[in-house]
Design an enzyme around this catalytic site. Sequence first.
Site, PDB file in Angstrom:
ATOM      1  N   GLU A  39       8.256  -7.817  -2.291  1.00 43.93           N
ATOM      2  CA  GLU A  39       7.531  -6.696  -2.915  1.00 43.93           C
ATOM      3  C   GLU A  39       6.605  -6.049  -1.894  1.00 43.93           C
ATOM      4  OE1 GLU A  39       5.206  -8.385  -6.076  1.00 43.93           O
ATOM      5  OE2 GLU A  39       6.945  -9.329  -7.037  1.00 43.93           O
ATOM      6  N   LYS A  44       3.270  -4.896  -0.388  1.00 44.98           N
ATOM      7  CA  LYS A  44       1.897  -5.377  -0.607  1.00 44.98           C
ATOM      8  C   LYS A  44       1.002  -4.146  -0.704  1.00 44.98           C
ATOM      9  CE  LYS A  44      -1.403  -8.745   1.160  1.00 44.98           C
ATOM     10  NZ  LYS A  44      -2.581  -7.897   1.230  1.00 44.98           N
ATOM     11  N   ASP A  81      -2.086  -1.786  -0.992  1.00 41.49           N
ATOM     12  CA  ASP A  81      -3.439  -1.872  -0.447  1.00 41.49           C
ATOM     13  C   ASP A  81      -4.436  -1.288  -1.448  1.00 41.49           C
ATOM     14  OD1 ASP A  81      -5.376  -2.491   1.329  1.00 41.49           O
ATOM     15  OD2 ASP A  81      -4.877  -0.940   2.793  1.00 41.49           O
ATOM     16  N   TYR A 101       2.284  -7.284 -10.956  1.00 39.24           N
ATOM     17  CA  TYR A 101       3.168  -8.128 -10.151  1.00 39.24           C
ATOM     18  C   TYR A 101       2.969  -9.626 -10.348  1.00 39.24           C
ATOM     19  CZ  TYR A 101      -0.951  -7.843  -7.069  1.00 39.24           C
ATOM     20  OH  TYR A 101      -2.219  -7.865  -6.574  1.00 39.24           O
ATOM     21  N   LYS A 111       2.382  -9.199   7.093  1.00 37.24           N
ATOM     22  CA  LYS A 111       1.572  -8.000   7.331  1.00 37.24           C
ATOM     23  C   LYS A 111       2.246  -7.045   8.318  1.00 37.24           C
ATOM     24  CE  LYS A 111      -2.455  -8.602   5.156  1.00 37.24           C
ATOM     25  NZ  LYS A 111      -3.657  -8.695   5.940  1.00 37.24           N
ATOM     26  N   CYS A 122     -25.924  23.336  25.710  1.00 40.86           N
ATOM     27  CA  CYS A 122     -25.241  23.401  24.423  1.00 40.86           C
ATOM     28  C   CYS A 122     -24.119  24.434  24.509  1.00 40.86           C
ATOM     29  CB  CYS A 122     -26.239  23.788  23.342  1.00 40.86           C
ATOM     30  SG  CYS A 122     -25.460  24.189  21.778  1.00 40.86           S
ATOM     31  N   CYS A 168     -28.997  19.371  21.459  1.00 40.33           N
ATOM     32  CA  CYS A 168     -29.316  20.742  21.853  1.00 40.33           C
ATOM     33  C   CYS A 168     -30.773  21.024  21.511  1.00 40.33           C
ATOM     34  CB  CYS A 168     -28.404  21.706  21.086  1.00 40.33           C
ATOM     35  SG  CYS A 168     -28.999  23.394  21.087  1.00 40.33           S
TER      36      CYS A 168
HETATM   37  S1  IVH Z   1       0.774 -11.749  -5.418  1.00 44.64           S
HETATM   38  C1  IVH Z   1      -0.732 -15.938  -6.137  1.00 44.64           C
HETATM   39  N1  IVH Z   1       1.892  -9.412  -4.998  1.00 44.64           N
HETATM   40  O1  IVH Z   1      -2.681  -9.070  -1.854  1.00 44.64           O
HETATM   41  C2  IVH Z   1      -0.267 -14.648  -5.604  1.00 44.64           C
HETATM   42  N2  IVH Z   1      -0.347  -9.721  -4.286  1.00 44.64           N
HETATM   43  O2  IVH Z   1      -3.580 -11.017   0.133  1.00 44.64           O
HETATM   44  C3  IVH Z   1      -1.114 -13.532  -5.996  1.00 44.64           C
HETATM   45  N3  IVH Z   1      -1.368  -7.733  -3.311  1.00 44.64           N
HETATM   46  O3  IVH Z   1      -5.180 -10.578  -3.798  1.00 44.64           O
HETATM   47  C4  IVH Z   1      -0.869 -12.274  -5.295  1.00 44.64           C
HETATM   48  N4  IVH Z   1       0.362  -6.414  -3.539  1.00 44.64           N
HETATM   49  O4  IVH Z   1      -4.670  -8.092  -4.217  1.00 44.64           O
HETATM   50  C5  IVH Z   1       0.787 -10.163  -4.840  1.00 44.64           C
HETATM   51  N5  IVH Z   1       2.982  -7.384  -4.737  1.00 44.64           N
HETATM   52  C6  IVH Z   1       1.895  -8.134  -4.596  1.00 44.64           C
HETATM   53  C7  IVH Z   1       0.718  -7.625  -4.014  1.00 44.64           C
HETATM   54  C8  IVH Z   1      -0.380  -8.461  -3.876  1.00 44.64           C
HETATM   55  C9  IVH Z   1      -0.887  -6.500  -3.127  1.00 44.64           C
HETATM   56  C10 IVH Z   1      -2.721  -8.168  -2.926  1.00 44.64           C
HETATM   57  C11 IVH Z   1      -3.501  -8.859  -4.015  1.00 44.64           C
HETATM   58  C12 IVH Z   1      -3.886 -10.197  -3.446  1.00 44.64           C
HETATM   59  C13 IVH Z   1      -3.774  -9.943  -1.982  1.00 44.64           C
HETATM   60  C14 IVH Z   1      -3.505 -11.231  -1.233  1.00 44.64           C
END
Ligand code: IVH
Length: 699
Positions: free
Chosen positions: A134, A136, A138, A244, A332, A426, A444
């Site tokens: 999935e 991640k 931000d 998620y 990451k 200036c 200035c």
């Molecule tokens: S799962 C136990 N899925 O990333 C697992 N986290 O670095 C719980 N985040 O605190 C997290 N997208 O705020 C999960 N598709 C995703 C995510 C996600 C963003 C964030 C979330 C978490 C942080 C961890």
Amino acid sequence: MNAVDIGKDTDIDRLSPEAAAEELARLAELIAHHDKLYYSKDAPEISDAEYDALRRRNAEIEAHFPDLIREDSPSERVGAAPAEGFKKIVHARPMLSLGNVFSDEELTDFVEGIRRFLKELRDDPSIAVEFVAEPKIDGLSISLRYENGKLVTGATRGDGAEGEDVTRNVKTIAEIPHEISGAPDVLEVRGEIYMTRPDFFALNAKQAEKGDKVFANPRNAAAGSLRQLDSSITAGRPLRFFGYAWGELSDQIGDSQWAFLEKLKGWGFQVNPHSRLCKGVDELLAYYDEMAEQRASLDYDIDGIVYKVNRFDWQSRLGFVSRAPRWAIAHKFPAEQAQTVLNEIRIQVGRTGTLTPVAELAPVTVGGVVVSRATLHNEDEIARKDVRVGDTVVIQRAGDVIPQVVEVVLDKRPAGSKPFTMPDVCPECGSHAVRKEGEAARRCTGGLICPAQVIERMKHFVSRDAFDIEGLGGKHIEAFLEDGLIATPGDIFRLKEKCDEIAGREGWGDKSADNLVDAIEERRTVSLNRLIYALGIRQVGSATARLLARQYGSLAAWRAAMMAAEDEGSEAYAELTDIDGIGPSVADDILAFFDEDHNRKVLDDLTAQLTVEDFVAADTSGSPVAGKTVVFTGTLETVTRSEAKVRAESLGAKVAGSVSKKTDYVVAGPGAGSKAKKAQELGVTILTEEEWLALIGDA
Ligand code: IVH
């Protein structure tokens, strides 16, 4: 109470980025320390005014150096002060974080670790492990609790064990359903609240226009928008949500992450459309590469990929290592960088004359944002990186929107390039630009003969919190100044004599010129605090302008007091610096303003043309404390000191930080020390908290 170093003595304009970063780090630590003493231990060591001053200083430095805003910035916790802010919610199941991998090898190790952990996988290499990959997102994570299908609470992650109760705020987010059907009686849905980039830019533009806080990136904007004590503010912010994960459940919700995501969709949640079922490391890596490529074209920020073992039975057997699951990991993305050519170093001159070098870049897309400019801060920064015109530079958008010049690509440096030298005049007015010893900024010295400073000051004069003249935007100010229609603030109120001339200008007509003149006429009567703010005195923002207006009441009184305060030994000077929120550094800037002949002339001109309303603190008729000066000291039992102060001010009282002959009441709680003693010596009335409440009718 211990004295605290607020750091006010160093002018923000004069801070180098390094010094600013250091100062922000110091403030973050200090504020966190005092938060803990105050909120968790109930044992504050500094006064509320000192605490407020720390936060104010932090906010001011952040406004000057938005790209230095820290992840743990105290301003990210705006309004979240728990005592008067959000309640806490203990998470029924902790909200965990994720471990990270940064390379293909680390990901391979992660997958192999899982195979070694589960016996059947170790024994039979032919069994594949399915993962849900999935994006991640931000943003900030949230836990939504549904009971019998109804949304009952929304809580931020907090420290993972307990978060803040933001229920009212999450209920304003359209993508979060209030009711769901066919779900377990207890269901906690977890996911990410975020803001899209276009929404973020639009919000920032709106904020800037209002003179309000602008956010460094969409994540900060989402967090700042969610953590509002007033949920109507959140309601006006374009927040979104992807589900998620889950927390507490009263029944099973399927046997895999993939099935769970399908359920979420069925209940009306948004789930990320890019999520994908993958088998084995190769598929995960292919997905990662694909998303890394697509990342810039998504309209929201993602900072990596999360891989989750799909089967729930395997997830529960894998369990957790310290605070992160063994069945999931974040992969990451590297910080977004790009190379481009630096075409020019342009010098911007600010309202107070600071010369800021700005890199003009050949436009390049970095993480979905076209960048054509980056700040170079000051000459020391340029020298440190040896940035030269014509250089190819690496720029980086590390989550933040204001890009940084990371380094010069020396291999690509054109022959014959020369080190950059900061001009000592200036570029706008030719006046000397001087750098005082120990200061990072060059300034200035042209003051009001410098057109750049004039433009910025005039824009400030008509801005939202100042004269707020509708239809007179920055572009008009620039054009009118350029063509000599206006030169000083007072000229704005003479524009009606030039109505025909305006009507004849390109883009104008009779109607729009009439409207402008009407809008200006409407502002001929102005409140004292707006006028003070409009003057654009360094360090005098709206809040300080209001303090001054409240203290002195009328323009004539303020002006007379400022003239008298020129002598630092005078009572007038003591009165000025005694205003809670105004220290010697702000006082110096105010007095420096009055010291300049041309500033006094501007004020004379305005006074002749305007009606300046005396400051009236709401409707305080009948208030027993209207116009009185009050000092709070010691511990208050029923309210926080901030609340007491706000209440007193709403009743027309002035709240001072120290006791003088002018003090009418000292409200002394337990632990009151030197201030109560001084009051006694001066014969000032000392009240207990109870007596104070009785006096103002709150008992
Ligand atoms: S799962 C136990 N899925 O990333 C697992 N986290 O670095 C719980 N985040 O605190 C997290 N997208 O705020 C999960 N598709 C995703 C995510 C996600 C963003 C964030 C979330 C978490 C942080 C961890």
